[in-house]
Design a protein around this motif. Structure first.
Motif, PDB file in Angstrom:
ATOM      1  N   ALA A   1       0.833  -1.209   0.000  1.00  0.00           N
ATOM      2  CA  ALA A   1       0.000   0.000   0.000  1.00  0.00           C
ATOM      3  C   ALA A   1       0.863   1.252   0.000  1.00  0.00           C
ATOM      4  CB  ALA A   1      -0.921  -0.014   1.222  1.00  0.00           C
ATOM      5  N   ARG A   2       1.946   1.233   0.790  1.00  0.00           N
ATOM      6  CA  ARG A   2       2.830   2.401   0.822  1.00  0.00           C
ATOM      7  C   ARG A   2       3.578   2.545  -0.504  1.00  0.00           C
ATOM      8  NH1 ARG A   2       5.223   3.147   6.940  1.00  0.00           N
ATOM      9  NH2 ARG A   2       3.334   2.546   8.055  1.00  0.00           N
ATOM     10  N   ALA A   3       4.043   1.413  -1.031  1.00  0.00           N
ATOM     11  CA  ALA A   3       4.761   1.472  -2.301  1.00  0.00           C
ATOM     12  C   ALA A   3       3.838   1.891  -3.433  1.00  0.00           C
ATOM     13  CB  ALA A   3       5.389   0.113  -2.604  1.00  0.00           C
ATOM     14  N   ALA A   4       2.561   1.485  -3.365  1.00  0.00           N
ATOM     15  CA  ALA A   4       1.617   1.813  -4.435  1.00  0.00           C
ATOM     16  C   ALA A   4       1.410   3.312  -4.552  1.00  0.00           C
ATOM     17  CB  ALA A   4       0.278   1.115  -4.189  1.00  0.00           C
ATOM     18  N   ARG A   5       1.466   4.013  -3.420  1.00  0.00           N
ATOM     19  CA  ARG A   5       1.297   5.471  -3.492  1.00  0.00           C
ATOM     20  C   ARG A   5       2.445   6.109  -4.266  1.00  0.00           C
ATOM     21  NH1 ARG A   5      -0.944   4.503   1.744  1.00  0.00           N
ATOM     22  NH2 ARG A   5       1.050   4.756   2.820  1.00  0.00           N
ATOM     23  N   ALA A   6       3.665   5.621  -4.007  1.00  0.00           N
ATOM     24  CA  ALA A   6       4.813   6.140  -4.753  1.00  0.00           C
ATOM     25  C   ALA A   6       4.726   5.727  -6.218  1.00  0.00           C
ATOM     26  CB  ALA A   6       6.114   5.619  -4.134  1.00  0.00           C
ATOM     27  N   LEU A   7       4.304   4.493  -6.464  1.00  0.00           N
ATOM     28  CA  LEU A   7       4.196   4.012  -7.833  1.00  0.00           C
ATOM     29  C   LEU A   7       3.099   4.743  -8.588  1.00  0.00           C
ATOM     30  CD1 LEU A   7       5.289   1.962  -9.845  1.00  0.00           C
ATOM     31  CD2 LEU A   7       3.618   0.319  -8.999  1.00  0.00           C
ATOM     32  N   ASP A   8       2.004   5.056  -7.905  1.00  0.00           N
ATOM     33  CA  ASP A   8       0.919   5.792  -8.548  1.00  0.00           C
ATOM     34  C   ASP A   8       1.391   7.181  -8.976  1.00  0.00           C
ATOM     35  OD1 ASP A   8      -1.875   6.103  -9.324  1.00  0.00           O
ATOM     36  OD2 ASP A   8      -2.019   7.508  -7.663  1.00  0.00           O
ATOM     37  N   ARG A   9       2.190   7.816  -8.115  1.00  0.00           N
ATOM     38  CA  ARG A   9       2.737   9.119  -8.500  1.00  0.00           C
ATOM     39  C   ARG A   9       3.612   8.994  -9.738  1.00  0.00           C
ATOM     40  NH1 ARG A   9       3.499   9.575  -2.862  1.00  0.00           N
ATOM     41  NH2 ARG A   9       5.696   9.001  -3.089  1.00  0.00           N
ATOM     42  N   ALA A  10       4.429   7.925  -9.786  1.00  0.00           N
ATOM     43  CA  ALA A  10       5.311   7.734 -10.934  1.00  0.00           C
ATOM     44  C   ALA A  10       4.518   7.435 -12.202  1.00  0.00           C
ATOM     45  CB  ALA A  10       6.291   6.596 -10.647  1.00  0.00           C
ATOM     46  N   VAL A  11       3.466   6.625 -12.083  1.00  0.00           N
ATOM     47  CA  VAL A  11       2.639   6.292 -13.250  1.00  0.00           C
ATOM     48  C   VAL A  11       1.920   7.534 -13.770  1.00  0.00           C
ATOM     49  CG1 VAL A  11       0.609   5.003 -14.009  1.00  0.00           C
ATOM     50  CG2 VAL A  11       2.354   3.870 -12.625  1.00  0.00           C
ATOM     51  N   ARG A  12       1.343   8.309 -12.852  1.00  0.00           N
ATOM     52  CA  ARG A  12       0.646   9.528 -13.276  1.00  0.00           C
ATOM     53  C   ARG A  12       1.627  10.516 -13.887  1.00  0.00           C
ATOM     54  NH1 ARG A  12      -4.561   9.949 -11.200  1.00  0.00           N
ATOM     55  NH2 ARG A  12      -5.078   8.399  -9.599  1.00  0.00           N
ATOM     56  N   TYR A  13       2.805  10.606 -13.293  1.00  0.00           N
ATOM     57  CA  TYR A  13       3.809  11.509 -13.863  1.00  0.00           C
ATOM     58  C   TYR A  13       4.195  11.072 -15.269  1.00  0.00           C
ATOM     59  CZ  TYR A  13       8.386  13.132 -15.158  1.00  0.00           C
ATOM     60  OH  TYR A  13       9.431  13.629 -15.877  1.00  0.00           O
ATOM     61  N   ALA A  14       4.440   9.757 -15.449  1.00  0.00           N
ATOM     62  CA  ALA A  14       4.837   9.263 -16.763  1.00  0.00           C
ATOM     63  C   ALA A  14       3.769   9.577 -17.811  1.00  0.00           C
ATOM     64  CB  ALA A  14       5.083   7.751 -16.696  1.00  0.00           C
ATOM     65  N   ARG A  15       2.501   9.420 -17.418  1.00  0.00           N
ATOM     66  CA  ARG A  15       1.419   9.723 -18.342  1.00  0.00           C
ATOM     67  C   ARG A  15       1.362  11.214 -18.661  1.00  0.00           C
ATOM     68  NH1 ARG A  15      -4.056   9.225 -15.589  1.00  0.00           N
ATOM     69  NH2 ARG A  15      -3.231  11.192 -14.776  1.00  0.00           N
ATOM     70  N   ASP A  16       1.422  12.043 -17.610  1.00  0.00           N
ATOM     71  CA  ASP A  16       1.354  13.492 -17.824  1.00  0.00           C
ATOM     72  C   ASP A  16       2.566  13.999 -18.589  1.00  0.00           C
ATOM     73  OD1 ASP A  16      -0.986  13.414 -16.441  1.00  0.00           O
ATOM     74  OD2 ASP A  16      -0.160  14.214 -14.572  1.00  0.00           O
ATOM     75  N   HIS A  17       3.738  13.435 -18.271  1.00  0.00           N
ATOM     76  CA  HIS A  17       4.959  13.873 -18.949  1.00  0.00           C
ATOM     77  C   HIS A  17       4.894  13.536 -20.434  1.00  0.00           C
ATOM     78  CE1 HIS A  17       9.205  13.595 -20.239  1.00  0.00           C
ATOM     79  NE2 HIS A  17       9.371  14.600 -19.399  1.00  0.00           N
ATOM     80  N   ALA A  18       4.436  12.320 -20.739  1.00  0.00           N
ATOM     81  CA  ALA A  18       4.350  11.917 -22.142  1.00  0.00           C
ATOM     82  C   ALA A  18       3.334  12.788 -22.888  1.00  0.00           C
ATOM     83  CB  ALA A  18       3.949  10.444 -22.232  1.00  0.00           C
ATOM     84  N   MET A  19       2.220  13.100 -22.226  1.00  0.00           N
ATOM     85  CA  MET A  19       1.204  13.933 -22.861  1.00  0.00           C
ATOM     86  C   MET A  19       1.725  15.347 -23.104  1.00  0.00           C
ATOM     87  SD  MET A  19      -2.602  14.852 -21.390  1.00  0.00           S
ATOM     88  CE  MET A  19      -2.839  13.126 -20.972  1.00  0.00           C
ATOM     89  N   ALA A  20       2.378  15.917 -22.091  1.00  0.00           N
ATOM     90  CA  ALA A  20       2.900  17.267 -22.221  1.00  0.00           C
ATOM     91  C   ALA A  20       4.001  17.330 -23.273  1.00  0.00           C
ATOM     92  CB  ALA A  20       3.430  17.763 -20.875  1.00  0.00           C
ATOM     93  N   LEU A  21       4.860  16.314 -23.278  1.00  0.00           N
ATOM     94  CA  LEU A  21       5.952  16.314 -24.247  1.00  0.00           C
ATOM     95  C   LEU A  21       5.424  16.169 -25.667  1.00  0.00           C
ATOM     96  CD1 LEU A  21       8.993  16.416 -24.599  1.00  0.00           C
ATOM     97  CD2 LEU A  21       9.063  13.937 -24.315  1.00  0.00           C
ATOM     98  N   GLU A  22       4.408  15.314 -25.832  1.00  0.00           N
ATOM     99  CA  GLU A  22       3.811  15.147 -27.155  1.00  0.00           C
ATOM    100  C   GLU A  22       3.162  16.453 -27.620  1.00  0.00           C
ATOM    101  OE1 GLU A  22       0.490  12.330 -29.412  1.00  0.00           O
ATOM    102  OE2 GLU A  22       1.117  11.900 -27.362  1.00  0.00           O
ATOM    103  N   LEU A  23       2.467  17.125 -26.688  1.00  0.00           N
ATOM    104  CA  LEU A  23       1.841  18.399 -27.036  1.00  0.00           C
ATOM    105  C   LEU A  23       2.893  19.443 -27.359  1.00  0.00           C
ATOM    106  CD1 LEU A  23      -0.628  20.239 -27.248  1.00  0.00           C
ATOM    107  CD2 LEU A  23      -0.491  20.579 -24.769  1.00  0.00           C
ATOM    108  N   GLN A  24       3.948  19.480 -26.540  1.00  0.00           N
ATOM    109  CA  GLN A  24       5.006  20.458 -26.771  1.00  0.00           C
ATOM    110  C   GLN A  24       5.650  20.267 -28.144  1.00  0.00           C
ATOM    111  OE1 GLN A  24       5.745  23.035 -25.013  1.00  0.00           O
ATOM    112  NE2 GLN A  24       7.863  23.173 -24.381  1.00  0.00           N
TER     113      GLN A  24
END
Length: 587
Positions: free
Chosen positions: A335-358
């Motif tokens: 459960a504790r690791a999932a919170r860190a992993l969720d942040r990383a997954v959301r970041y990867a998604r947002d980063h890829a979206m922002a980079l593609e848009l940029q």
């Protein structure tokens, strides 16, 4: 030395009155009789187990408490050794013989199980042994006094294990999720649980279906892809193949594992049992058994609103099987690791979206007039920083003029990339109005402020007029441009600096400088020069120390600038726009 009393006879009679009568009627009324009665009451009433052993460590006497603890009547002890009576209890007989030899009392801890029924599988006693001597100083044996400490010992062990679990979970906070990289976070989790909680571990994440034309996930099947794995040294070579990163795991709907995971619970399996789960997992069980794996534990990795994957752990060889306590620890850790992993997954998604848009928005600038040659580069920041809002443009205006624009939106992520597109479109619209550079910035500043847009941006515009051989600049909080002379000297172009766009208080000034025939003008964003531990003036001085050839192509010049200034991954986005004026072609 043999005892003075027969080994098979009790040393202390259970019939007090018979002993006193045998000693003579007068003894019963003397202090000796009273002392004997008191001694009997003490031995029979104490909660401590008392035993008397002869010099061969055979029982001469046990009190009722000792008999109850051992689960045998007192008579069954007499004449038999400790090992004969209690084979399930570890006795340090060598230490007892040392007590007989030197007379120095010893305190021992014995563990094991007796004939008496008891919930704990293993009991614990603390016993003290003293040497016995007769009135002539002859050694006749030992007396042992023992207290059972099973429950306190269990409590201490439970307390120690609880402290170890808390320390493990507390340490996980600092060891898992140190980056925003998904693969790195998975690797940190797998490495953390080996060897502290498992002999090998894998982290599996949900896998998207394969491209069309290849086999996708069957209906109802949960497919996961192993993103990280860790092995104890003795298992690394044996498990490398079946635990390799990239392998797929499939769990069918209705299978025991799937039901537990869907319910958010861990699934634990003892491979020494005969039952084997149905479905694709059955084949893996057979391979695990062949490698000496005897215990499996699969825990869901998920947040309150979604399941991200699983944490799979195994134990092999001499390691104990997983217990319910291990499952509780693994679930909390996951459960504790999932919170860190969720942040990383959301970041990867947002980063890829922002980079593609940029990248989509930073297509090649509008083609300027033929008298202006341009080259440009955009470098997104390192993965530790979300993509920013840098932009640039080159616009062809009337009378052979060209407008160069470069800017940087405050902040990072998708919002910054979207804001960048608004600023770029607005500056393109203002370029066609015939305004002077400072007027363009003033209108842009007011338009953004009036619209309530909360993303300010720096911006530098340069209007080149080949007929007048001039470049007119206006600056809204941006870094000054760099001019490379035909002789190869890099020079900072000093400009007055107004506030960034979007404040609503912009007051800007147009400054006109001589053109640079045969030279190069370089516009850039702060990611090219700024460093966290360096003053901005020193950063700009580094620009003036660049070694560039004015005869090189613009692409070569831009690449040389990046090579000389960027020693590693970019801390922030970098945008560079280079321009060179050619002679006008007369028609």
């Amino acid at each position: 030395m043999a005892p003075d009393v027969p080994a098979a006879q009790p040393l202390i009679s259970s019939d007090v009155e018979a002993v006193l009568a045998a000693a003579g009627g007068l003894v019963a009324g003397l202090p000796l009789g009273r002392e004997y009665r008191v001694l009997r009451r003490i031995l029979e009433g104490t909660r401590a187990g008392v035993a008397v052993l002869d010099t061969e460590l055979r029982f001469l006497y046990v009190n009722p408490r000792m008999a109850r603890v051992d689960g045998l009547p007192a008579e069954a002890h007499l004449g038999r050794t400790l090992t004969d009576v209690l084979p399930g209890v570890h006795h340090a007989e060598q230490v007892l013989r040392e007590v007989l030899r030197d007379g120095r009392p010893r305190q021992l801890v014995a563990t094991g199980f007796t004939h008496a029924p008891s919930p704990p599988a293993r009991r614990v006693w603390r016993a003290t042994y003293h040497r016995l001597e007769d009135e002539h100083g002859r050694i006749v044996g030992l007396v042992g006094v023992a207290l059972e400490i099973t429950e306190p010992s269990q409590y201490l062990r439970e307390l120690e294990r609880a402290q170890q679990r808390m320390a493990l979970l507390d340490t996980a906070v600092t060891r898992i999720g140190t980056t925003l990289d998904v693969e790195a976070t998975c690797a940190e989790l797998a490495d953390f649980v080996v060897p502290g909680l498992a002999d090998a571990a894998g982290v599996e994440l949900f896998q998207q279906d394969r491209p069309s034309g290849r086999r996708g996930t069957p209906p109802g099947v949960m497919r996961l892809r192993r993103a990280a794995a860790s092995f104890a040294p003795q298992l690394r070579s044996a498990l490398r193949e079946i635990g390799a990163i990239g392998v797929s795991m499939e769990y069918e709907a209705g299978s025991p594992i799937r039901r537990r995971l869907d319910a958010g619970e861990s699934w634990m399996h003892d491979l020494s049992a005969g039952d084997v789960p149905e479905g694709p997992y059955a084949g893996r069980v057979a391979r695990y058994r062949a490698l000496g794996v005897h215990s499996l534990l699969i825990t869901p990795l998920g947040t309150e609103d979604r399941l991200l994957g699983t944490l799979s752990m195994i134990r092999a060889g001499p390691s104990p099987s997983f217990t319910r306590e291990d499952a509780v620890v693994a679930k909390e850790l996951a459960a504790r690791a999932a919170r860190a992993l969720d942040r990383a997954v959301r970041y990867a998604r947002d980063h890829a979206m922002a980079l593609e848009l940029q990248r989509a928005l930073l297509t090649e600038p509008t083609v300027p007039h033929p008298n202006l040659e341009t080259a440009f580069r955009y470098l997104p920041a390192d993965d530790t920083t979300v993509v920013g809002g840098d932009w640039f443009d080159a616009l062809a205006l009337s009378r052979d003029r060209n407008l160069l624009v470069i800017g940087d939106v405050m902040g990072h992520g998708v919002e910054a990339a979207v804001a960048m597109s608004h600023y770029r479109s607005m500056m393109r619209a203002l370029a066609d109005t015939g305004l002077q550079p400072h007027e363009m910035l003033q209108h842009a500043d007011r338009m953004v402020a009036d619209a309530g847009f909360d993303r300010v941006a720096t911006c530098l515009v340069a209007l080149g007029d080949p007929h007048a051989n001039t470049v007119s600049y206006a600056n809204a909080g941006h870094l000054p441009p760099l001019r490379l002379t035909p002789q190869g000297h890099p020079e900072i172009v000093p400009l007055p600096v107004g506030p960034p766009l979007g404040t609503g208080f912009g007051s800007y000034e147009t400054v006109t400088r001589p053109g640079v025939p045969g030279g190069t003008l370089l516009l850039y964003t702060d990611g090219l020069v700024e460093r966290r531990d360096e003053d901005i003036d020193e950063s700009l001085r580094r620009l003036t120390r660049l070694r560039l050839s004015p005869r090189d192509s613009l692409d070569k010049i831009v690449d040389d600038v990046l090579a000389q200034l960027m020693s590693g991954p970019a801390e922030d986005d970098v945008a560079v726009l280079a321009a060179r004026v050619h002679r006008l072609t007369r028609h």
